[in-house]
Design a protein around this motif. Structure first.
Motif, PDB file in Angstrom:
ATOM      1  N   GLN A  26       0.923  -1.122   0.014  1.00  0.00           N
ATOM      2  CA  GLN A  26      -0.125   0.202   0.017  1.00  0.00           C
ATOM      3  C   GLN A  26       0.929   1.346   0.011  1.00  0.00           C
ATOM      4  O   GLN A  26       1.675   1.209   0.869  1.00  0.00           O
ATOM      5  N   ALA A  27       0.795   1.991  -1.052  1.00  0.00           N
ATOM      6  CA  ALA A  27       1.658   3.172  -1.180  1.00  0.00           C
ATOM      7  C   ALA A  27       1.890   4.136   0.010  1.00  0.00           C
ATOM      8  O   ALA A  27       2.949   4.358   0.515  1.00  0.00           O
ATOM      9  N   GLY A  28       0.723   4.364   0.678  1.00  0.00           N
ATOM     10  CA  GLY A  28       0.710   5.306   1.989  1.00  0.00           C
ATOM     11  C   GLY A  28       1.416   6.647   1.592  1.00  0.00           C
ATOM     12  O   GLY A  28       1.745   6.951   0.590  1.00  0.00           O
ATOM     13  N   SER A  29       1.709   7.198   2.738  1.00  0.00           N
ATOM     14  CA  SER A  29       2.421   8.460   2.672  1.00  0.00           C
ATOM     15  C   SER A  29       4.021   8.194   2.342  1.00  0.00           C
ATOM     16  O   SER A  29       4.503   9.323   1.866  1.00  0.00           O
ATOM     17  N   ALA A  30       4.379   7.128   2.397  1.00  0.00           N
ATOM     18  CA  ALA A  30       5.946   6.869   1.939  1.00  0.00           C
ATOM     19  C   ALA A  30       5.866   6.709   0.408  1.00  0.00           C
ATOM     20  O   ALA A  30       7.037   6.509  -0.024  1.00  0.00           O
ATOM     21  N   GLY A  31       4.926   6.449  -0.009  1.00  0.00           N
ATOM     22  CA  GLY A  31       4.925   6.122  -1.408  1.00  0.00           C
ATOM     23  C   GLY A  31       5.382   4.956  -1.975  1.00  0.00           C
ATOM     24  O   GLY A  31       6.228   4.768  -2.946  1.00  0.00           O
ATOM     25  N   LEU A  32       5.268   3.967  -1.270  1.00  0.00           N
ATOM     26  CA  LEU A  32       5.730   2.435  -1.689  1.00  0.00           C
ATOM     27  C   LEU A  32       5.407   2.180  -3.126  1.00  0.00           C
ATOM     28  O   LEU A  32       4.294   2.436  -3.501  1.00  0.00           O
ATOM     29  N   ALA A  33       6.335   1.358  -3.711  1.00  0.00           N
ATOM     30  CA  ALA A  33       6.214   1.102  -5.176  1.00  0.00           C
ATOM     31  C   ALA A  33       6.698  -0.232  -5.293  1.00  0.00           C
ATOM     32  O   ALA A  33       7.710  -0.551  -4.753  1.00  0.00           O
ATOM     33  N   ALA A  34       6.191  -1.080  -6.346  1.00  0.00           N
ATOM     34  CA  ALA A  34       6.873  -2.017  -6.605  1.00  0.00           C
ATOM     35  C   ALA A  34       6.529  -2.692  -8.113  1.00  0.00           C
ATOM     36  O   ALA A  34       5.324  -2.451  -8.382  1.00  0.00           O
ATOM     37  N   GLU A  35       7.141  -3.314  -8.695  1.00  0.00           N
ATOM     38  CA  GLU A  35       6.784  -3.969  -9.897  1.00  0.00           C
ATOM     39  C   GLU A  35       7.370  -5.614  -9.864  1.00  0.00           C
ATOM     40  O   GLU A  35       8.041  -6.012  -9.257  1.00  0.00           O
ATOM     41  N   GLY A  36       6.324  -6.216 -10.801  1.00  0.00           N
ATOM     42  CA  GLY A  36       6.637  -7.723 -11.009  1.00  0.00           C
ATOM     43  C   GLY A  36       5.365  -8.419 -10.873  1.00  0.00           C
ATOM     44  O   GLY A  36       4.363  -7.975 -10.097  1.00  0.00           O
ATOM     45  N   ASP A  37       5.474  -9.755 -11.464  1.00  0.00           N
ATOM     46  CA  ASP A  37       4.165 -10.575 -11.297  1.00  0.00           C
ATOM     47  C   ASP A  37       3.964 -11.094  -9.816  1.00  0.00           C
ATOM     48  O   ASP A  37       2.437 -11.226  -9.557  1.00  0.00           O
ATOM     49  N   ASP A  38       4.835 -11.013  -8.979  1.00  0.00           N
ATOM     50  CA  ASP A  38       4.296 -11.408  -7.649  1.00  0.00           C
ATOM     51  C   ASP A  38       4.148 -10.069  -6.707  1.00  0.00           C
ATOM     52  O   ASP A  38       4.025 -10.346  -5.610  1.00  0.00           O
ATOM     53  N   LEU A  39       4.159  -9.106  -7.128  1.00  0.00           N
ATOM     54  CA  LEU A  39       3.905  -7.864  -6.417  1.00  0.00           C
ATOM     55  C   LEU A  39       2.744  -6.869  -7.042  1.00  0.00           C
ATOM     56  O   LEU A  39       2.554  -6.717  -8.232  1.00  0.00           O
ATOM     57  N   LEU A  40       1.904  -6.223  -6.036  1.00  0.00           N
ATOM     58  CA  LEU A  40       0.969  -5.295  -6.509  1.00  0.00           C
ATOM     59  C   LEU A  40       1.121  -4.013  -5.768  1.00  0.00           C
ATOM     60  O   LEU A  40       1.051  -4.377  -4.465  1.00  0.00           O
ATOM     61  N   ALA A  41       1.048  -2.819  -6.223  1.00  0.00           N
ATOM     62  CA  ALA A  41       1.205  -1.810  -5.489  1.00  0.00           C
ATOM     63  C   ALA A  41      -0.087  -1.033  -5.620  1.00  0.00           C
ATOM     64  O   ALA A  41      -0.722  -1.068  -6.589  1.00  0.00           O
ATOM     65  N   VAL A  42      -0.712  -0.620  -4.476  1.00  0.00           N
ATOM     66  CA  VAL A  42      -2.193  -0.038  -4.374  1.00  0.00           C
ATOM     67  C   VAL A  42      -2.201   1.173  -3.688  1.00  0.00           C
ATOM     68  O   VAL A  42      -1.372   1.447  -3.151  1.00  0.00           O
ATOM     69  N   GLY A  43      -3.156   2.008  -4.077  1.00  0.00           N
ATOM     70  CA  GLY A  43      -3.302   3.226  -3.110  1.00  0.00           C
ATOM     71  C   GLY A  43      -3.978   2.782  -1.854  1.00  0.00           C
ATOM     72  O   GLY A  43      -4.049   1.843  -1.248  1.00  0.00           O
ATOM     73  N   ASP A  44      -5.301   3.731  -1.627  1.00  0.00           N
ATOM     74  CA  ASP A  44      -5.992   3.530  -0.592  1.00  0.00           C
ATOM     75  C   ASP A  44      -6.937   2.191  -0.576  1.00  0.00           C
ATOM     76  O   ASP A  44      -7.833   2.080  -1.675  1.00  0.00           O
ATOM     77  N   VAL A  45      -6.826   1.317   0.239  1.00  0.00           N
ATOM     78  CA  VAL A  45      -7.536   0.018   0.393  1.00  0.00           C
ATOM     79  C   VAL A  45      -8.272  -0.052   1.851  1.00  0.00           C
ATOM     80  O   VAL A  45      -7.300  -0.096   2.661  1.00  0.00           O
TER      81      VAL A  45
END
Length: 144
Positions: A26-45
């Motif tokens: 979850q991106a959150g205030s830190a702005g987490l990010a990731a790429e790949g078939d094994d990872l998903l980056a999302v906003g507010d959930v």
């Protein structure tokens, strides 16, 4: 934590891959990010929708979230992280490493006792009337 997004993203990705787990960041205030078939980056959930579908959750340990692996950063988070330590020991933010996070995640997902305890806690929280109990406590404390 704001400003540490790149470092935290790298740690999370390395830890998940080291543990052989898929992950949602979850991106959150830190702005987490990731790429790949094994990872998903999302906003507010909404956590209430997401958490029950996960084998483990890593979070800051604040009063609004509960899970198996905590990394307390500030304010009330260290207190709540200690309360959650029955599942796994909190990982101090300043010493967080991908290796330690991977080890904690593996410990959590491999122990059935954790998922059973989480299910019991979720049931308890879903059936309690926290607002009523809070109101009664405030009334008792204020004589009202």
């Amino acid at each position: 934590m704001s400003g540490d997004g790149e470092r935290l993203s790298e740690i999370a990705v390395r830890a998940l891959r080291r543990a052989g787990l898929r992950g949602i960041l979850q991106a959150g205030s830190a702005g987490l990010a990731a790429e790949g078939d094994d990872l998903l980056a999302v906003g507010d959930v909404p956590h209430a929708l997401l958490f029950p579908r996960l084998a483990a959750v890593v979070h800051h340990g604040g009063a609004g979230a509960s899970a198996a692996v905590t990394v307390p950063v500030t304010a009330d988070q260290p207190f709540w992280a200690r309360r959650l330590a029955a599942a796994s020991e909190p990982i101090p933010f300043r010493s967080l490493t991908a290796e330690e996070l991977a080890d904690s995640l593996l410990q959590v997902v491999k122990r059935q006792a954790y998922s059973r305890a989480a299910a019991r806690a979720a049931h308890h929280m879903a059936t309690e009337n926290g607002a009523r109990q809070t109101l009664e406590t405030v009334r008792r404390l204020t004589g009202g």
